[in-house]
Design an enzyme around this catalytic site. Structure first.
Site, PDB file in Angstrom:
ATOM      1  CE  LYS A  88      93.207 -61.602   2.583  1.00 30.49           C
ATOM      2  NZ  LYS A  88      93.790 -60.347   2.095  1.00 30.49           N
ATOM      3  CE1 TYR A 101      97.881 -67.196  -4.462  1.00 40.04           C
ATOM      4  CE2 TYR A 101      97.252 -68.756  -2.772  1.00 40.04           C
ATOM      5  CZ  TYR A 101      97.759 -67.530  -3.130  1.00 40.04           C
ATOM      6  OH  TYR A 101      98.158 -66.637  -2.160  1.00 40.04           O
ATOM      7  N   PRO A 135      96.079 -70.863   5.290  1.00 34.44           N
ATOM      8  CG  PRO A 135      98.019 -72.069   4.902  1.00 34.44           C
ATOM      9  CD  PRO A 135      96.729 -72.117   5.647  1.00 34.44           C
ATOM     10  CE1 TYR A 195      97.403 -62.045  -3.161  1.00 37.57           C
ATOM     11  CE2 TYR A 195      96.200 -64.005  -2.469  1.00 37.57           C
ATOM     12  CZ  TYR A 195      97.390 -63.374  -2.783  1.00 37.57           C
ATOM     13  OH  TYR A 195      98.581 -64.066  -2.705  1.00 37.57           O
TER      14      TYR A 195
END
Ligand code: APR
Ligand code: PHB
Length: 397
Positions: free
Chosen positions: A300, A204, A296, A388
Site C-alpha cells: 500500500k 505470500y 509492505p 488489495y
C-alpha cells in the site's frame, strides 16, 4: 541569495513529489521540486512493485503511463500459502474485474523524472538544508542551499513529499500534530535477482519459520522477501542460505519452480505503521510517506502516496482554476479516511501472515483459523481482494 517564485514548492522527488509536479504541470500550475539526493541515488532505491488500478489510472492521467503499459505485468490474482499449501485469491473474479499492475516504483520514478526533464522542468537535485518558513501565514517560503549558494523560493503553498525522514512533518509544531505508531517485532530481508520468478503471480507465505514473499519486477527479474529478526545482519544471510529458506517457506511447488542466482541487491528493512494527523498545517501539506507509513505486506505504500497526490493535485487545480478552496480545506480529512483503511488492511495482513513468538502460540492458532476461514469463505476472500486492488477514492472523481 538566489530568489525564486513559484505557485507550489514541492519537497522531495520520490514518486509522490514527482507525480504531484507532473499532474500540476499538465494543468498549467507552476511548481519547483527540491530533492536532497541526486537523481541517480533516488532512482537506485529498490522499493515496492504493485500498483492498484486507481494508481495506474492516475499515472495514465499524468501522461506517464506508456512504458508501464508496455512493460508492466497485469495480475488478476495472487497466492496465499499456509505451511506450504497454496490458495489463489482470484482478484478479478472477487472484485468484478479489477486487477493490479506489477511495475517497479523505481521504473515509475524514472518515467516521472524523464517527463519532468522533457518538459524542461527537472527537479532541483542535491538541494541541501531545505527549510520551511511562514507556512502558517499567507506567504510561505522554502530555503535551501545548492552548490554552496543560498536560495529562497516564495510560493503560495508547500507540498512536503519528503518521506518519513523528511523536513515537512517536522516543520509542524508538535502541539498541532498527533501521531500514531506501531513498530513490528521483525523486519524483512529483501533480495533482487535476475532470475525468472518461481510463479506467474505473487505468493505470500505464512510458515512456522516465518513469512516469505515471492514477487517480481519482470519475467526475468525476481524480488523475494523473508521475515527476519528486527536487528538482522546481512552477513548472516549469504545467497545460498536465502534461497534455501525461501524454498522451505514458500513450499514445495514454488521450490521446484525456483531459479536461483546471485542477489544484485540485498537489504533489511524494519516494519512500522505510522500516521500523522492532520496532513495539513496552514499552507503546508503532507503527502505520501511524509504523513504515513505502512508495513509492505499489503503493498500500500506507493498506492497511498498516489492517493494523497490525487487529492492534493485536484485541490490545487480547483483553487487556481475556479477559486474554490473546499478541496484544500477537506484535503486532510479526505486523505486520512482512505489512509486509515489502508493502514488497517496492511496491519491486518501483517498480523495474519507473520510469525509472532515461538512454537504453538495462541496467535499461531488464530492465524491458522483465519487462513482456513479465508480459504473457505467467498465473503472473507472478497474483503481481502477489494482491499488489495484498492478501495474507491474518496472525494471528487
Ligand atoms: N529535502 C529535500 N528532499 C528530501 C528531504 C529534505 N529535507 N528529506 C527527504 N527528501 C527526499 C528523499 O530523498 C526522497 O527522494 O524526499 C523523497 C521522499 O521519497 P519517498 O521516501 O520515496 O516517499 P514518497 O514519495 O512519499 O513515496 C512513498 O516510497 O519509500 C517508498 O514505501 C514507500 O512506496 C512508498 C513510496
Ligand atoms: C515487491 O515486489 O517489492 C512487493 C510486492 C508486494 C508487496 C510488497 C513488496 O506486498
Amino acid at each position: 541569495m538566489i530568489r525564486e517564485r513559484t505557485q507550489i514548492a514541492i519537497i522531495g522527488a520520490g514518486p509522490a513529489g514527482l507525480l504531484l509536479a507532473q499532474l500540476l504541470r499538465i494543468a498549467g500550475i507552476e511548481t519547483i521540486v527540491l530533492e536532497r539526493q541526486s537523481r541517480g541515488y533516488v532512482e537506485a532505491r529498490i522499493r515496492a512493485g504493485v500498483l492498484e488500478q486507481g494508481t495506474v489510472e492516475l499515472i495514465d492521467e499524468a501522461g506517464v503511463g506508456a512504458r508501464m503499459g508496455r512493460e508492466g505485468l497485469p495480475h488478476d490474482g495472487f497466492d496465499l500459502a499456509y505451511d506450504g499449501v497454496r490458495h489463489r485469491i482470484d482478484l478479478a473474479h472477487l472484485t468484478g474485474g479489477k486487477r493490479v499492475m506489477v511495475y517497479g516504483q523505481t521504473e515509475l520514478t524514472k518515467d516521472l523524472g524523464d517527463a519532468a526533464a522533457e518538459a524542461g522542468a527537472p527537479a532541483i537535485y542535491d538541494a541541501a538544508d531545505v527549510s520551511i518558513h511562514d507556512a502558517d501565514g499567507d506567504a510561505p517560503v522554502v530555503r535551501y542551499r545548492r552548490k554552496d549558494e543560498d536560495a529562497e523560493i516564495s510560493c503560495d503553498f508547500i507540498a512536503a513529499c519528503d518521506g518519513f525522514h523528511g523536513i515537512g512533518r517536522r516543520s509542524i509544531p508538535e502541539s498541532a500534530l498527533k501521531t500514531f505508531e506501531r513498530i513490528y517485532p521483525f523486519g524483512w530481508l529483501g533480495i533482487l535477482a535476475d532470475v525468472p520468478p518461481c510463479s506467474h503471480e505473487l505468493i505470500y507465505a505464512r510458515h512456522e519459520r516465518g513469512f516469505a514473499l515471492a514477487s517480481m519486477r519482470s519475467l526475468t527479474r525476481s524480488r523475494y522477501y523473508l521475515q527476519c529478526p528486527i536487528d538482522e545482519r546481512l552477513e548472516n544471510w549469504p545467497d545460498a542460505r536465502i534461497w534455501e529458506e525461501l524454498k522451505v517457506r514458500l513450499g514445495p511447488e514454488a521450490a521446484s519452480a525456483m531459479t536461483i542466482g546471485p542477489a544484485i541487491e540485498k537489504s533489511v528493512a524494519p516494519l512500522r505503521s505510522f500516521v500523522a494527523e492532520p496532513m495539513r498545517w496552514g499552507r503546508l501539506f503532507l503527502a505520501g510517506d511524509a504523513a504515513h507509513i505502512v508495513p509492505p505486506t499489503g503493498a500500500k505504500g506507493l498506492n497511498l502516496a498516489a492517493s494523497d497526490v490525487r487529492a492534493l493535485s485536484r485541490a490545487f487545480i480547483a483553487f487556481y482554476k475556479s477559486g474554490q478552496s473546499a478541496l484544500i480545506d477537506n484535503y486532510s480529512q479526505t486523505c486520512l479516511a482512505r489512509v486509515w483503511k489502508a493502514v488497517r488492511f496492511s496491519w491486518w495482513m501483517t498480523q495474519l501472515m507473520h510469525k509472532f513468538g515461538e512454537g504453538e502460540t495462541f496467535d499461531a492458532r488464530v492465524q491458522g483459523a483465519e487462513l482456513s476461514y479465508l480459504f473457505g469463505s467467498r465473503a472473507a476472500s472478497q474483503a481481502l481482494a477489494e482491499n488489495y486492488v484498492g478501495l474507491p477514492f474518496d472525494g471528487p472523481t
